[in-house]
Design a protein around this motif. Structure first.
Motif, PDB file in Angstrom:
ATOM      1  N   VAL A   1     -10.929   3.813   0.264  1.00  0.00           N
ATOM      2  CA  VAL A   1      -9.824   3.172   0.981  1.00  0.00           C
ATOM      3  C   VAL A   1     -10.363   2.337   2.134  1.00  0.00           C
ATOM      4  O   VAL A   1     -10.018   1.167   2.273  1.00  0.00           O
TER       5      VAL A   1
ATOM      6  N   ILE B   1      -7.999   3.267  -7.341  1.00  0.00           N
ATOM      7  CA  ILE B   1      -8.695   4.155  -6.396  1.00  0.00           C
ATOM      8  C   ILE B   1      -8.753   5.561  -6.976  1.00  0.00           C
ATOM      9  O   ILE B   1      -9.813   6.204  -7.005  1.00  0.00           O
TER      10      ILE B   1
ATOM     11  N   ALA C   1      -3.713   1.540  -5.941  1.00  0.00           N
ATOM     12  CA  ALA C   1      -3.761   2.986  -5.713  1.00  0.00           C
ATOM     13  C   ALA C   1      -4.239   3.700  -6.975  1.00  0.00           C
ATOM     14  O   ALA C   1      -5.063   4.629  -6.897  1.00  0.00           O
TER      15      ALA C   1
ATOM     16  N   LEU D   1      -3.176   8.966  -3.812  1.00  0.00           N
ATOM     17  CA  LEU D   1      -2.381   7.797  -3.430  1.00  0.00           C
ATOM     18  C   LEU D   1      -1.234   7.554  -4.406  1.00  0.00           C
ATOM     19  O   LEU D   1      -0.253   6.898  -4.063  1.00  0.00           O
TER      20      LEU D   1
ATOM     21  N   TYR E   1      -0.449   6.925   3.154  1.00  0.00           N
ATOM     22  CA  TYR E   1      -1.392   8.042   3.056  1.00  0.00           C
ATOM     23  C   TYR E   1      -1.681   8.555   4.455  1.00  0.00           C
ATOM     24  O   TYR E   1      -1.463   7.862   5.453  1.00  0.00           O
TER      25      TYR E   1
ATOM     26  N   LEU F   1       0.830  -1.196   0.000  1.00  0.00           N
ATOM     27  CA  LEU F   1       0.000   0.000   0.000  1.00  0.00           C
ATOM     28  C   LEU F   1       0.870   1.254   0.000  1.00  0.00           C
ATOM     29  O   LEU F   1       1.862   1.322   0.718  1.00  0.00           O
TER      30      LEU F   1
ATOM     31  N   ARG G   1     -11.976   9.504  -1.587  1.00  0.00           N
ATOM     32  CA  ARG G   1     -10.781   8.655  -1.488  1.00  0.00           C
ATOM     33  C   ARG G   1     -10.820   7.831  -0.203  1.00  0.00           C
ATOM     34  O   ARG G   1     -10.583   6.617  -0.221  1.00  0.00           O
TER      35      ARG G   1
ATOM     36  N   TYR H   1      -8.799  -0.599  -0.082  1.00  0.00           N
ATOM     37  CA  TYR H   1      -7.351  -0.354  -0.067  1.00  0.00           C
ATOM     38  C   TYR H   1      -6.768  -0.616   1.321  1.00  0.00           C
ATOM     39  O   TYR H   1      -6.046   0.189   1.884  1.00  0.00           O
ATOM     40  N   ARG H   2      -7.141  -1.744   1.871  1.00  0.00           N
ATOM     41  CA  ARG H   2      -6.571  -2.239   3.121  1.00  0.00           C
ATOM     42  C   ARG H   2      -6.125  -3.659   2.881  1.00  0.00           C
ATOM     43  O   ARG H   2      -6.702  -4.366   2.063  1.00  0.00           O
TER      44      ARG H   2
END
Length: 147
Positions: free
Chosen positions: A97, A135, A132, A38, A27, A24, A93, A112-113
């Motif tokens: 995420v 996203i 990223a 990102l 951020y 990742l 965003r 996004y985890r």
């Protein structure tokens, strides 16, 4: 009309492209959003639209929106019409995420985890659902949705 899958492929995306990014990008959450891209660059709204309409990202399974060519849109989550008026890019965003930052009981996946998740399929273990860049593409598209 072009189907969501055809648009996804035409945009240069593959159904497995979302599993490539194991690491990742760092951020920082500020208030109710992530103000900095990102990727360090704006996303591509056309690719974002293709991603939103692709069944593989699951957006359209729960959300509906101004997509007359797409059948069987969801009704479990907010309509995306006017999303660019309701939320800033920073807020969009963070919602993508990790929507649980807003609602711990949300059914929206944390796209996004890669840790602290439950019921993760074997192919996704330790990986974010979206990269990223994906996203950022979705953020760029959703920001264009104005009433």
């Amino acid at each position: 009309m072009i189907s969501a899958l055809a648009a996804f492929i035409a945009a240069g995306l593959t159904l497995s492209s979302h599993t490539k990014a194991d690491e990742l990008a760092p951020y920082t959450i500020v208030g109710d959003g992530i103000p900095i891209s990102l990727t360090g660059a704006p996303g591509d709204a056309a690719r974002g639209r293709a991603l939103v309409l692709a069944r593989t990202t699951t957006c359209i399974l729960c959300h509906s929106g101004p997509f007359p060519e797409t059948r069987f849109q969801g009704d479990l989550a907010p309509d995306l019409t006017g999303a660019g008026n309701r939320w800033t890019a920073s807020q969009l965003r963070l919602r993508l995420v990790d929507a649980s930052r807003f609602n711990a009981q949300t059914i929206m996946p944390a796209y996004y985890r890669n840790n602290g998740l439950v019921r993760v399929g074997r192919n996704f273990a330790g990986k974010p659902i979206l990269s990223a860049a994906e996203i950022e593409d979705i953020v760029a598209f959703l920001a264009t949705l104005r009433d």
